[in-house]
Design a protein around this motif. Structure first.
Motif, PDB file in Angstrom:
ATOM      1  N   VAL A  15       0.866  -1.177   0.000  1.00  0.00           N
ATOM      2  CA  VAL A  15       0.000   0.000   0.000  1.00  0.00           C
ATOM      3  C   VAL A  15       0.906   1.231   0.000  1.00  0.00           C
ATOM      4  N   VAL A  16       0.763   2.059  -1.009  1.00  0.00           N
ATOM      5  CA  VAL A  16       1.665   3.191  -1.225  1.00  0.00           C
ATOM      6  C   VAL A  16       1.251   4.371  -0.345  1.00  0.00           C
ATOM      7  N   VAL A  49       0.846  12.894  -1.935  1.00  0.00           N
ATOM      8  CA  VAL A  49       0.518  12.099  -0.746  1.00  0.00           C
ATOM      9  C   VAL A  49      -0.747  11.301  -1.035  1.00  0.00           C
ATOM     10  N   MET A  50      -0.754  10.035  -0.668  1.00  0.00           N
ATOM     11  CA  MET A  50      -1.916   9.191  -0.895  1.00  0.00           C
ATOM     12  C   MET A  50      -2.943   9.361   0.231  1.00  0.00           C
ATOM     13  N   ASP A  51      -4.201   9.194  -0.129  1.00  0.00           N
ATOM     14  CA  ASP A  51      -5.324   9.402   0.767  1.00  0.00           C
ATOM     15  C   ASP A  51      -5.346   8.338   1.880  1.00  0.00           C
ATOM     16  N   GLU A  52      -5.378   8.771   3.138  1.00  0.00           N
ATOM     17  CA  GLU A  52      -5.311   7.828   4.252  1.00  0.00           C
ATOM     18  C   GLU A  52      -6.520   6.899   4.342  1.00  0.00           C
ATOM     19  N   ALA A 111      -5.195   6.599  -4.250  1.00  0.00           N
ATOM     20  CA  ALA A 111      -4.406   5.552  -3.604  1.00  0.00           C
ATOM     21  C   ALA A 111      -3.749   4.702  -4.665  1.00  0.00           C
ATOM     22  N   MET A 112      -2.683   3.994  -4.242  1.00  0.00           N
ATOM     23  CA  MET A 112      -1.995   3.068  -5.127  1.00  0.00           C
ATOM     24  C   MET A 112      -1.774   1.744  -4.406  1.00  0.00           C
TER      25      MET A 112
END
Length: 428
Positions: free
Chosen positions: A209-210, A338-341, A380-381
């Motif tokens: 999970v990125v 930044v990826m979404d928490e 997200a990635m």
């Protein structure tokens, strides 16, 4: 959970390989025949599934399963379909294949989401062809600079505008900033991609999970200019050796990199090309010119700026001490993201529910997901383990790992699209 159509996925990978194998690796050239064949393959299969198919001015591909309430913001997934020269079959394409496999499974079961779900086949992510980052995704948001349309492809020498126009795109619309996507119309963007480094493989994790995507600062066409001289008749004190100056720069910057890491900075530094002029350089000459490129990456903008300042300061000192001149050429790069928490939690929860322990990790490589994130779209990635790295013909993603990733992706897309009840996210 509805099972994705993994038979379709395997068939698509086989067809992609057959249509883009160059004898050594995979070449799906940006805005060329290779990328075009890949887009046609995905569009044809989407039509057979009954999906809506459309393209925008940059020829990005949108494959949509309509939802019951089409006015709601769309759930999106996808990735790019181009490759570097002599690359691998999974880089980028795995994300588009995964999205189609998910939707094919839903269609097979007669399931309809509450809102539209779109798989996006993004153009021109690989900047090996044009010296511009994220051409397809920035174009979709109307953010491609008019100057970028004048950039020239590395092999053909022809402009981006010419390549887009020849394939039926509308470069004039891109120059006006015409946008296909609006952030407020997108519920989320989730990109599945192979990991392009050794972290998951080395740690025994099938999925990652990125947490964030590195930005970059690049000098693609830098040169050092000294003076050619006879190798035997010119003593050291009278040389203006461009190669020696570059060697000193590389050695100095390696020390700077090490010191920055020791003080807590996260970054990478690469001198990916070093060339003397084959028409002038010779074993019996002091080299008077060397060309090179520099690629600095970090998730922190201040770190990018700091290493760039150290690079330029070192070069200034070397100009004085070695009698050479640095010419940096044009600068290119991309912004960190930044990826979404909440989406990270959802991906982690879906993986754990499937019996897979994912790893958290940043992405050192750039991805179109960064464009979506920096436009304010929850993004997200999900990385899938891949042996032997990427950007080479030896990419080696196991189909069992891919299947785990597709199931995880499908679960999160279903939750966001109203096809399934969300599970309590697992703590990160």
């Amino acid at each position: 959970m509805i099972e994705p159509d993994l038979t379709l996925a395997a068939s698509l990978f086989e067809q992609l390989h057959a249509s883009s194998f160059d004898g050594v690796g995979i070449t799906r050239d940006t805005y060329g025949a290779g990328e075009q064949r890949a887009h046609a393959l995905m569009a044809d299969n989407a039509r057979r599934l009954g999906l809506e198919v459309r393209v925008d001015a940059a020829l990005n591909l949108y494959l949509t399963l309509p939802g019951r309430r089409r006015e709601k913001p769309v759930v999106m997934t996808g990735s790019h379909l181009d490759s570097v020269p002599r690359g691998g079959n999974y880089d980028g394409a795995a994300g588009v294949v995964a999205g189609l496999a998910v939707l094919a499974g839903w269609i097979r079961e007669g399931a309809q989401p509450d809102r539209d779900v779109t798989v996006m086949g993004i153009r021109a992510e690989e900047s090996a062809w044009f010296p511009v980052s994220y051409i397809g995704s920035t174009s979709a948001f109307g953010l491609l600079s008019p100057q970028a349309l004048s950039s020239r492809r590395a092999d053909t020498g022809r402009t981006l505008a010419e390549h887009i126009g020849e394939l039926g795109g509308r470069p004039e619309a891109l120059a006006r900033g015409e946008a296909e996507l609006r952030p407020e119309s997108i519920d989320c963007f989730v990109e599945l991609h192979i990991e392009q480094g050794p972290v998951l493989e080395g740690g025994g994790h099938a999925l990652g999970v990125v947490t964030g995507i590195c930005g970059s600062h690049r000098y693609r066409q830098a040169q050092i200019k000294g003076r050619y001289a006879h190798s035997g008749a010119t003593p050291r004190s009278h040389r203006q050796d461009a190669v020696v100056a570059l060697a000193a720069l590389i050695e100095r910057l390696q020390r700077e990199w090490q010191d920055l890491e020791a003080s807590g900075h996260e970054l990478t530094l690469t001198f990916g090309q070093v060339n003397t002029d084959p028409m002038q350089a010779d074993f019996s000459k002091v080299p008077g010119q060397v060309s090179f490129c520099v690629d600095i990456r970090s998730r922190n903008v201040d770190t990018l700026r700091l290493l760039d300042s150290l690079l330029l300061a070192a070069a200034h000192e070397l100009e004085a001490s070695h009698g050479v001149r640095f010419d940096w050429g044009p600068v290119s790069g991309s912004q960190p993201a930044v990826m979404d928490e909440p989406l990270q939690h959802a991906l982690r929860g879906a993986a754990l529910a499937a019996g897979v322990q994912p790893r958290q990790l940043p992405s050192g490589a750039g991805h179109d997901a960064a464009t979506f994130s920096n436009r304010g779209v929850p993004t997200a990635m999900l990385f899938v383990r891949n042996a032997n790295g990427s950007h080479n013909p030896e990419e080696a993603m196991a189909m069992d790992d891919f299947a785990a990733g597709v199931r995880c992706l499908g679960q999160v897309l279903a939750m966001r699209a109203g096809l399934a009840e969300p599970q309590d996210p697992a703590p990160i």
